[in-house]
Design a protein around this motif. Structure first.
Motif, mmCIF file in Angstrom:
data_model
loop_
_atom_site.group_PDB
_atom_site.id
_atom_site.type_symbol
_atom_site.label_atom_id
_atom_site.label_comp_id
_atom_site.label_asym_id
_atom_site.label_seq_id
_atom_site.Cartn_x
_atom_site.Cartn_y
_atom_site.Cartn_z
ATOM 1 N N MET A 38 64.210 -9.480 -13.151
ATOM 2 C CA MET A 38 63.847 -8.240 -13.843
ATOM 3 C C MET A 38 63.239 -7.244 -12.869
ATOM 4 N N ILE A 39 62.490 -7.748 -11.908
ATOM 5 C CA ILE A 39 61.827 -6.866 -10.959
ATOM 6 C C ILE A 39 62.778 -6.419 -9.854
ATOM 7 N N ALA A 40 63.510 -7.353 -9.280
ATOM 8 C CA ALA A 40 64.214 -7.035 -8.040
ATOM 9 C C ALA A 40 65.727 -6.904 -8.175
ATOM 10 N N ASP A 41 66.312 -7.406 -9.250
ATOM 11 C CA ASP A 41 67.779 -7.459 -9.309
ATOM 12 C C ASP A 41 68.426 -6.393 -10.179
ATOM 13 N N VAL A 42 67.688 -5.894 -11.176
ATOM 14 C CA VAL A 42 68.304 -4.924 -12.079
ATOM 15 C C VAL A 42 68.149 -3.532 -11.463
ATOM 16 N N GLY A 139 65.591 -3.141 -6.962
ATOM 17 C CA GLY A 139 64.200 -3.125 -6.524
ATOM 18 C C GLY A 139 63.940 -3.944 -5.272
ATOM 19 N N LYS A 140 64.947 -4.669 -4.812
ATOM 20 C CA LYS A 140 64.797 -5.449 -3.590
ATOM 21 C C LYS A 140 64.475 -4.539 -2.405
ATOM 22 N N GLY A 148 61.566 -2.735 -14.204
ATOM 23 C CA GLY A 148 60.521 -3.433 -14.946
ATOM 24 C C GLY A 148 59.147 -3.095 -14.416
ATOM 25 N N VAL A 149 58.218 -2.946 -15.326
ATOM 26 C CA VAL A 149 56.836 -2.617 -14.979
ATOM 27 C C VAL A 149 55.945 -3.724 -15.534
#
Lengths: 261, 64
Positions: A38-42, A139-140, A148-149
């Motif tokens: 959710m943080i790095a892949d979307v 987001g990577k 995502g927050v």
């Protein structure tokens, strides 16, 4: 418990931009995998390149660029691929505050998610005119591309009634966070049935409020995780979670194909 | 200078609330904590972004 038997998802709290839900049948590794996805892949759209025509504001071009990059842009993931760009433009003359709402876009589907994010306050005779390229990336590479927050999870906890509270025992608060599963409904002050999922906010995060004069124990429920997800407005929470799960799934398939003889 | 667009820690877009926070808690006489609750700025990482911010645009404006 095994992760292959299908998952059970139950929403506790749900809106366009934030949600709490419980997933059962997960392993900790998979729960964390989904969080990280959710943080790095979307991927989301974010301003990455500026062509400044005029900037007589009190901030340097680079600072304006940073602020524009952090403005969330709506991202219809079905219509774009990673690496696609969309051109935005901004032209504001002072005295005024340039906000994200002043941003013009070349593609109506990609626009600022909120119109009230201040970019820079312009005084008399100050002007900001620029063109910007927004790029779809994950987001990577840069935190500005995260959709995502404050994405997180914790083990779901279940309350168990032990008995009456010791009259002369310690009288400290018994704090729980997030979501708890009801396991002592008879002792609760609120209307409850066993197995309910209760937001800890509802009783001030203190079990003494919910079970006055009772001794209550909390235990982890195996394989159950309570997620808390917020989106920055790029897309709905639902889309974020589904895309993250998809990403984990496609990696697993990739791995299977890679090791297949 | 300008209020940061996002919370440094969690990434929530806090700058949207700056205008109202300034009006009600700084210039007005409402309790900052109640204003933040009202605005839905819940986490203390986001709250400190607004509470500890001071606008400096007016201070630097003459030195262009």
């Amino acid at each position: 418990m095994s992760a292959g038997d299908g998952f059970e998802v139950e929403f506790v709290d749900r809106s366009e931009r934030s949600a709490r839900f419980v997933v059962r049948g997960l392993t900790p590794a998979l729960a964390n995998g989904i969080r990280r996805a959710m943080i790095a892949d979307v991927p989301t759209f974010s301003v990455d390149h500026l062509r400044v025509v005029e900037n007589s504001s009190v901030m340097f071009d680079e600072m304006i660029g940073l602020r524009l990059g952090l403005v969330p842009l709506t991202t219809p993931l079905d219509d774009f691929e990673v690496g696609d760009t969309v051109t935005l433009a901004l032209d504001v003359s002072g005295p005024a505050t340039a906000t994200s709402g002043d941003i013009e876009t070349s593609d109506g589907m990609v626009r600022p998610a909120d119109d009230d994010v201040p970019i820079i306050e312009l005084k008399e005779n100050q002007r900001l005119e620029l063109e910007a390229e927004a790029v779809l990336e994950s987001g990577k590479g840069h935190a500005k591309q995260q959709g995502g927050v404050a994405v997180g999870y914790r083990h779901l906890q279940r309350t168990e009634l032990v008995g009456d509270a010791d009259e002369f025992g310690d009288d400290g608060p018994q704090i729980v966070r997030g979501v708890v599963e009801e396991g002592a409904a008879d002792a609760a002050v609120a209307d409850a049935t066993d197995g309910d999922l209760v937001l800890a906010d509802a009783f001030g995060n203190d079990l003494r409020e919910r079970y006055p004069d009772k001794e209550v124990r909390v235990e982890d429920v195996p394989g159950a995780f309570a997620f808390h997800v917020e989106s920055d407005g790029s897309f709905s929470v639902e889309e974020l979670v589904l895309r993250a799960a998809e990403s984990v799934g496609s990696r697993a398939v990739e791995l299977r194909d890679a090791v297949a003889v | 200078m300008m209020v940061p667009v996002r919370c440094f820690t969690c990434g929530s877009v806090v700058s949207r609330h700056w205008g109202e926070f300034q009006e009600r808690a700084r210039e007005g006489d409402e309790d900052p904590s109640e204003v933040l609750d009202d605005l839905g700025v819940e986490r203390h990482c986001c709250r400190r972004m607004l509470v500890s911010h001071r606008d400096l645009v007016d201070v630097v404006a003459p030195y262009q």
